[in-house]
Enzyme design. Structure first.
Site, PDB file in Angstrom:
ATOM      1  N   ASP A  76      -7.691  -5.552  -0.118  1.00 25.55           N
ATOM      2  CA  ASP A  76      -8.353  -6.343  -1.601  1.00 25.55           C
ATOM      3  C   ASP A  76      -8.152  -7.909  -1.545  1.00 25.55           C
ATOM      4  OD1 ASP A  76      -9.243  -4.288  -3.250  1.00 25.55           O
ATOM      5  OD2 ASP A  76      -7.618  -3.799  -4.020  1.00 25.55           O
ATOM      6  N   HIS A  99       0.347  -1.155   0.081  1.00 24.80           N
ATOM      7  CA  HIS A  99       0.398  -0.020  -0.096  1.00 24.80           C
ATOM      8  C   HIS A  99       0.603   0.977  -0.188  1.00 24.80           C
ATOM      9  CE1 HIS A  99      -3.760   2.925   1.101  1.00 24.80           C
ATOM     10  NE2 HIS A  99      -4.002   2.411   0.266  1.00 24.80           N
TER      11      HIS A  99
HETATM   12  N1  COA Z   1       4.184  -7.245  -5.051  1.00 23.08           N
HETATM   13  C1  COA Z   1       5.376  -7.168  -5.304  1.00 23.08           C
HETATM   14  N2  COA Z   1       6.416  -5.899  -4.658  1.00 23.08           N
HETATM   15  C2  COA Z   1       5.670  -5.085  -4.053  1.00 23.08           C
HETATM   16  C3  COA Z   1       4.311  -5.372  -4.071  1.00 23.08           C
HETATM   17  C4  COA Z   1       3.499  -6.428  -4.291  1.00 23.08           C
HETATM   18  N3  COA Z   1       2.263  -6.367  -4.383  1.00 23.08           N
HETATM   19  N4  COA Z   1       4.041  -4.078  -3.513  1.00 23.08           N
HETATM   20  C5  COA Z   1       4.911  -3.186  -3.420  1.00 23.08           C
HETATM   21  N5  COA Z   1       5.614  -3.423  -4.381  1.00 23.08           N
HETATM   22  C6  COA Z   1       7.444  -3.864  -3.939  1.00 23.08           C
HETATM   23  C7  COA Z   1       7.135  -2.704  -5.474  1.00 23.08           C
HETATM   24  O1  COA Z   1       8.166  -3.685  -6.009  1.00 23.08           O
HETATM   25  C8  COA Z   1       8.464  -1.958  -5.127  1.00 23.08           C
HETATM   26  O2  COA Z   1      10.088  -3.025  -4.161  1.00 23.08           O
HETATM   27  P1  COA Z   1      11.284  -2.103  -5.215  1.00 23.08           P
HETATM   28  O3  COA Z   1      11.492  -0.330  -3.948  1.00 23.08           O
HETATM   29  O4  COA Z   1      11.907  -3.318  -4.567  1.00 23.08           O
HETATM   30  O5  COA Z   1      11.599  -1.732  -6.715  1.00 23.08           O
HETATM   31  C9  COA Z   1       8.343  -1.641  -4.125  1.00 23.08           C
HETATM   32  O6  COA Z   1       7.565  -2.029  -3.070  1.00 23.08           O
HETATM   33  C10 COA Z   1       7.281  -0.244  -3.754  1.00 23.08           C
HETATM   34  O7  COA Z   1       6.452  -0.666  -4.599  1.00 23.08           O
HETATM   35  P2  COA Z   1       5.559   0.574  -5.746  1.00 23.08           P
HETATM   36  O8  COA Z   1       4.942  -0.265  -6.095  1.00 23.08           O
HETATM   37  O9  COA Z   1       6.706   1.933  -5.690  1.00 23.08           O
HETATM   38  O10 COA Z   1       4.841   1.296  -4.165  1.00 23.08           O
HETATM   39  P3  COA Z   1       3.230   2.077  -4.437  1.00 23.08           P
HETATM   40  O11 COA Z   1       3.022   2.457  -3.552  1.00 23.08           O
HETATM   41  O12 COA Z   1       3.820   2.286  -5.899  1.00 23.08           O
HETATM   42  O13 COA Z   1       2.624   0.951  -4.877  1.00 23.08           O
HETATM   43  C11 COA Z   1       0.753  -0.162  -4.634  1.00 23.08           C
HETATM   44  C12 COA Z   1       1.181   0.748  -4.925  1.00 23.08           C
HETATM   45  C13 COA Z   1      -0.957  -0.903  -3.618  1.00 23.08           C
HETATM   46  C14 COA Z   1      -0.068  -0.018  -5.816  1.00 23.08           C
HETATM   47  C15 COA Z   1       1.551  -1.502  -4.684  1.00 23.08           C
HETATM   48  O14 COA Z   1       1.763  -1.833  -4.141  1.00 23.08           O
HETATM   49  C16 COA Z   1       0.572  -2.744  -5.908  1.00 23.08           C
HETATM   50  O15 COA Z   1       0.889  -2.234  -6.866  1.00 23.08           O
HETATM   51  N6  COA Z   1       0.178  -3.526  -5.541  1.00 23.08           N
HETATM   52  C17 COA Z   1      -0.510  -4.427  -6.080  1.00 23.08           C
HETATM   53  C18 COA Z   1      -1.868  -3.868  -6.153  1.00 23.08           C
HETATM   54  C19 COA Z   1      -2.602  -4.413  -5.721  1.00 23.08           C
HETATM   55  O16 COA Z   1      -3.217  -4.490  -4.685  1.00 23.08           O
HETATM   56  N7  COA Z   1      -3.514  -3.108  -5.321  1.00 23.08           N
HETATM   57  C20 COA Z   1      -4.932  -2.564  -4.366  1.00 23.08           C
HETATM   58  C21 COA Z   1      -4.044  -1.111  -3.514  1.00 23.08           C
HETATM   59  S1  COA Z   1      -5.826  -0.974  -2.081  1.00 23.08           S
END
Ligand code: COA
Length: 379
Positions: free
Chosen positions: A316, A265
């Protein structure tokens, strides 16, 4: 590009940590989510979706008479008109339900006498109609795609009751499932400045109409990084298949730099309070539905993600097995999210209209400069 004033802090990709507006609707403090000052745990344990919607829109909990009047107002608007249903039947159903819902809400505007009236009173009336009808719309989609007539909701029952009733094809839902659906609607009702609430506010900030703002929000919620993640969680669990493969699946995904759906998140770093509540519900419901292995797989993925990456489940992750246990079609999970979040979107749009300035940020220029046009033959 010297004339561009850019606040360096605002350059972060994804606007992390940027305050884009003031709000009094909901707020995340540490790992606690608050609606108008009440914690989500308090509301989920004691309230109803109708009451929470009143709270989000009116900045106070209703008294007995106010709640009765508001619930009646919402419930009488749940019914979709026969004219609308006739047109809805013309939308292709071999599409994702969120795409169908986006079109349906856009169509609904053409039957709404207040569609282009942006007064406070008209926006209240439209908020009631949109919130009351969103659940009915997704249930109508499910009926239409099965070649059936949409079930007419009962005006003396709650939105949660009616959603389970309509999804069940008109069979009386169990009181346990109705309470579960109501709790899910409460948990998803708002969430501060998430992607779809921001999309709502951006569209509202041009003083466009409420239906247009909500269509923007549905489009934003549809994406797998936002609301679309709940559906992806079930698809992932089905792909993994059994406990033995779960841990390796996570390790392989991390190795391949793929996202594990329902995990992580932007704001919560010590866990999402909604996920904690949903985890308990999932434990109970999967057991009752004879699919407890899906819960066990989920907890193993949850633990492995924490050990490997320090990431925790979001709303989710466990809502997926909650809906699945109640026999709801996987592709309806995100539309159910929309049927709840509509209350928050309407609150955000109205708050934006009340204190508006158009959203118009800048981009930091990284492209070429000073080029001169040359005729095509000379390129
Ligand atoms: N699975 C694997 N790695 C994840 C991850 C996941 N679900 N969520 C975050 N990470 C990792 C990223 O790869 C990144 O790693 P790194 O620093 O080694 O490159 C780090 O954690 C930060 O992730 P980032 O995508 O930049 O975080 P964000 O704040 O931009 O995105 C979300 C937040 C929720 C979009 C992201 O966690 C995600 O895509 N989750 C899966 C989709 C999801 O469940 N969405 C519903 C949100 S309520």
């Amino acid at each position: 590009m010297a004339d561009v004033t850019i606040y360096e802090g605002a350059l972060d990709k994804g606007l992390e940590g940027i305050v884009a507006c003031t709000t009094k609707i909901s707020f995340i403090v540490g790992d606690s989510l608050n609606f108008r000052g009440y914690t989500i745990d308090d509301l989920a344990a004691n309230s109803t979706f109708e009451e929470v919607t009143y709270l989000l829109w009116n900045d106070k909990l209703p008294n007995t008479q106010e709640l009765a009047a508001f619930s009646a107002e919402l419930r009488k608007e749940m019914i979709l008109s026969s004219d609308l249903i006739k047109v809805l039947k013309g939308i292709p159903t071999n599409v994702h339900p969120m795409g169908w819902l986006r079109t349906a809400v856009s169509l609904m505007a053409h039957w709404d006498a207040d569609a282009n009236d942006n007064s406070v009173e008209a926006n209240k009336r439209k908020s009631v109609r949109l919130t009351a009808k969103m659940g009915s719309l997704l249930c109508a989609f499910d009926a239409i795609r099965k070649g059936k007539e949409p079930v007419t909701p009962k005006a003396d029952k709650s939105i949660a009751w009616n959603m389970m009733y309509m999804l069940g094809g008109g069979s009386e839902p169990s009181s346990e499932h109705v309470r579960v659906m109501d709790t899910c609607l409460i948990l998803h009702a708002d969430h501060e400045l998430n992607c779809s609430a921001f999309a709502t506010r951006v569209t509202a900030s041009s003083l466009s109409d409420l239906h247009s703002a909500i269509v923007s929000a549905i489009g934003a919620l549809k994406g797998p990084l936002h609301g679309g993640a709940n559906e992806q969680v079930i698809l992932m669990l089905q792909k993994i298949g059994n406990m033995e493969k779960a841990q390796q699946f996570v390790k392989d995904a991390l190795q391949a730099k793929e996202k594990v759906m329902g995990i992580g998140h932007r704001v919560y770093k010590n866990g999402d309070p909604r996920a904690r509540i949903l985890r308990g519900m999932s434990e109970k419901l999967t057991r009752a539905a004879g699919i407890h292995h899906m819960y066990e797989m989920s907890t193993l993925i949850d633990d492995t993600m924490y050990k490997e990456k320090g990431l925790m489940p979001n709303v989710d992750f466990y809502s997926a097995t909650v809906y699945f246990s109640m026999g709801i079609a996987t592709d309806l999970f995100t539309p159910i999210f929309a049927a709840s979040r509509i209350s928050g979107w309407c609150a955000h749009a109205c708050e934006q209209y009340a204190n508006n300035r158009i959203y118009r940020p800048r981009g930091k220029w990284l492209g070429k400069e000073g080029l001169k046009w040359v005729p095509t033959a000379q390129r």
